[in-house]
Design an enzyme around this catalytic site. Structure first.
Site, PDB file in Angstrom:
ATOM      1  N   ASP A  26       4.120 -18.965 -20.828  1.00  0.00           N
ATOM      2  CA  ASP A  26       5.166 -19.820 -21.408  1.00  0.00           C
ATOM      3  C   ASP A  26       5.573 -19.256 -22.770  1.00  0.00           C
ATOM      4  O   ASP A  26       4.813 -19.305 -23.730  1.00  0.00           O
ATOM      5  CB  ASP A  26       4.631 -21.249 -21.575  1.00  0.00           C
ATOM      6  CG  ASP A  26       5.713 -22.195 -22.070  1.00  0.00           C
ATOM      7  OD1 ASP A  26       6.437 -22.747 -21.216  1.00  0.00           O
ATOM      8  OD2 ASP A  26       5.858 -22.354 -23.297  1.00  0.00           O
TER       9      ASP A  26
ATOM     10  N   TYR B 238      10.011 -18.158 -30.357  1.00  0.00           N
ATOM     11  CA  TYR B 238       8.698 -17.626 -30.733  1.00  0.00           C
ATOM     12  C   TYR B 238       8.778 -16.159 -31.175  1.00  0.00           C
ATOM     13  O   TYR B 238       7.805 -15.633 -31.734  1.00  0.00           O
ATOM     14  CB  TYR B 238       7.677 -17.750 -29.579  1.00  0.00           C
ATOM     15  CG  TYR B 238       7.520 -19.128 -28.980  1.00  0.00           C
ATOM     16  CD1 TYR B 238       7.971 -20.273 -29.655  1.00  0.00           C
ATOM     17  CD2 TYR B 238       6.930 -19.306 -27.738  1.00  0.00           C
ATOM     18  CE1 TYR B 238       7.843 -21.530 -29.087  1.00  0.00           C
ATOM     19  CE2 TYR B 238       6.799 -20.575 -27.179  1.00  0.00           C
ATOM     20  CZ  TYR B 238       7.264 -21.674 -27.848  1.00  0.00           C
ATOM     21  OH  TYR B 238       7.136 -22.921 -27.286  1.00  0.00           O
TER      22      TYR B 238
ATOM     23  N   LYS C 299      12.812 -20.125 -23.082  1.00  0.00           N
ATOM     24  CA  LYS C 299      13.599 -21.304 -23.474  1.00  0.00           C
ATOM     25  C   LYS C 299      14.802 -20.904 -24.312  1.00  0.00           C
ATOM     26  O   LYS C 299      14.712 -19.976 -25.129  1.00  0.00           O
ATOM     27  CB  LYS C 299      12.714 -22.282 -24.276  1.00  0.00           C
ATOM     28  CG  LYS C 299      11.369 -22.542 -23.627  1.00  0.00           C
ATOM     29  CD  LYS C 299      10.528 -23.574 -24.331  1.00  0.00           C
ATOM     30  CE  LYS C 299       9.111 -23.568 -23.789  1.00  0.00           C
ATOM     31  NZ  LYS C 299       8.205 -22.622 -24.438  1.00  0.00           N
TER      32      LYS C 299
ATOM     33  N   HIS D 278      15.376 -25.810 -24.998  1.00  0.00           N
ATOM     34  CA  HIS D 278      14.172 -26.047 -25.799  1.00  0.00           C
ATOM     35  C   HIS D 278      14.160 -27.452 -26.420  1.00  0.00           C
ATOM     36  O   HIS D 278      13.137 -28.136 -26.411  1.00  0.00           O
ATOM     37  CB  HIS D 278      14.082 -24.970 -26.891  1.00  0.00           C
ATOM     38  CG  HIS D 278      12.682 -24.666 -27.335  1.00  0.00           C
ATOM     39  ND1 HIS D 278      12.273 -23.410 -27.708  1.00  0.00           N
ATOM     40  CD2 HIS D 278      11.594 -25.446 -27.481  1.00  0.00           C
ATOM     41  CE1 HIS D 278      10.990 -23.445 -28.048  1.00  0.00           C
ATOM     42  NE2 HIS D 278      10.562 -24.668 -27.921  1.00  0.00           N
TER      43      HIS D 278
ATOM     44  N   SER E 135      -4.288 -19.398 -27.104  1.00  0.00           N
ATOM     45  CA  SER E 135      -5.375 -18.872 -27.929  1.00  0.00           C
ATOM     46  C   SER E 135      -5.205 -17.357 -27.982  1.00  0.00           C
ATOM     47  O   SER E 135      -4.665 -16.771 -27.049  1.00  0.00           O
ATOM     48  CB  SER E 135      -6.735 -19.222 -27.329  1.00  0.00           C
ATOM     49  OG  SER E 135      -7.745 -18.642 -28.123  1.00  0.00           O
ATOM     50  N   VAL E 136      -5.646 -16.744 -29.054  1.00  0.00           N
ATOM     51  CA  VAL E 136      -5.661 -15.274 -29.067  1.00  0.00           C
ATOM     52  C   VAL E 136      -7.096 -14.758 -28.962  1.00  0.00           C
ATOM     53  O   VAL E 136      -7.331 -13.561 -28.977  1.00  0.00           O
ATOM     54  CB  VAL E 136      -4.993 -14.682 -30.333  1.00  0.00           C
ATOM     55  CG1 VAL E 136      -3.484 -14.847 -30.271  1.00  0.00           C
ATOM     56  CG2 VAL E 136      -5.548 -15.302 -31.597  1.00  0.00           C
TER      57      VAL E 136
END
Ligand code: NAD
Length: 279
Positions: free
Chosen positions: A46, A51, A76, A109, A233-234
């Site tokens: 997503d 972003y 989006k 969005h 999460s990274v």
């Protein structure tokens, strides 16, 4: 590797119920993070123009060695592009940045009811995009029931998805029921409230009951409610943790304990008042 269930959208397209969100992942780190997610088994990503990391997402998808039709990619339409011609151009740019020929899901969005471009015009542009065959499904994000009712009355294609903020502090049961009544799949953004729900004593108690982590029981709560989720999460160990949701089931009491935390508390903006600030 666990099999992630899929949900069938109102046009027959299948979406994996668990995905990987990339909000706030810096562009230079995105290809690596998404590459790791795909290795772990995530098959649904997503992203959004907002972003700034669509290029990294596309790079990871293209270099993964996984057939394109096995990965579900969502992006989006950003807030500055609500006019028809801008929306069509923005979609072209999203595909170019991803380096993909088709997108699986494209969302508006935010409805931005406070700006002068009506989201009904934007939705009609989304319908054109869908009919072009370059996007397998279209939907909305942050739409309330009154926004959706206008689309039903004034446009032809029903959104496949409504992506809204949902977590135990904001259960959104009324809007989820409205979506379901209109064959719209609900997606839960910020499913762990960006980490804010994880040290809640009730969440910790449920986690201890199952010898799982707080994040796992909250994500499992979403899965059992039937919503689509894509935690971010990274950190590889957390990506793995967030993917390991299919070897246990919460009983009714535990589901109830998490649902009882609802206090109508948002971590993000309210869709009815969110003001667009041009870049
Ligand atoms: P999230 O609820 O997924 O929380 C992510 C944060 O929680 C991470 O930054 C990390 O600090 C922490 N975390 C993740 N896994 C953890 C674990 N196992 N244990 C402890 N901490 C952990 O928040 P999010 O990123 O805002 O939401 C997920 C996705 O939803 C986004 O990446 C994006 O794709 C989407 N989203 C959409 C909208 C929208 O307006 N449509 C808005 C926000 C987010």
């Amino acid at each position: 590797m666990a099999t992630v269930p899929t949900i069938t959208l109102n046009n027959g397209v299948e979406i994996p119920q668990l995905g990987f969100g990339v909000y706030q992942i810096p562009p230079e780190d995105t290809a690596e993070a998404v590459g790791a997610a795909l290795e772990i088994g995530y098959r649904h990503i997503d992203t959004a123009e907002m972003y700034g990391n669509e290029k990294g997402v596309g790079e990871a998808v293209r270099n993964s060695g996984i057939p394109r039709d096995e990965i579900f990619v969502t992006s989006k339409l950003n807030n500055g592009f609500h006019r028809r011609d801008d929306a069509l151009r923005a979609f072209d740019q999203t595909l170019a940045d991803l380096g993909l020929e088709t997108l699986d899901l494209f969302l508006i969005h935010w409805p931005l009811p406070t700006i002068d471009v009506d989201y009904v015009e934007t939705w009609k542009a989304m319908e054109e995009i869908y009919r072009s065959g370059r996007c397998r499904s279209i939907g909305v994000s942050n739409f309330n029931a009154h926004h959706l009712r206008r689309l039903f009355a004034e446009t032809e294609i029903r959104p496949a998805v409504n992506q809204i903020e949902i977590h135990p502090y904001l259960a959104q049961d009324e809007l989820r029921a409205f979506d379901a009544d209109h064959e719209i799949v609900t997606e839960a953004w910020s499913p762990i409230a960006q980490g804010k729900v994880l040290d809640d004593p009730a969440v910790v108690r449920v986690a201890e009951r199952y010898s799982k982590t707080p994040a796992q029981v909250v994500l499992r709560w979403h899965i059992q409610r039937g919503d689509v989720v894509f935690p971010k999460s990274v950190t590889r160990s957390r990506m793995e943790e967030n993917f390991a949701l299919f070897d246990f089931e919460l009983d009714g009491d535990s589901m109830g304990d998490l649902s009882a935390l609802d206090r109508n508390e948002r971590t993000g903006p309210d869709p009815d008042t969110f003001a667009y600030i041009p870049r």
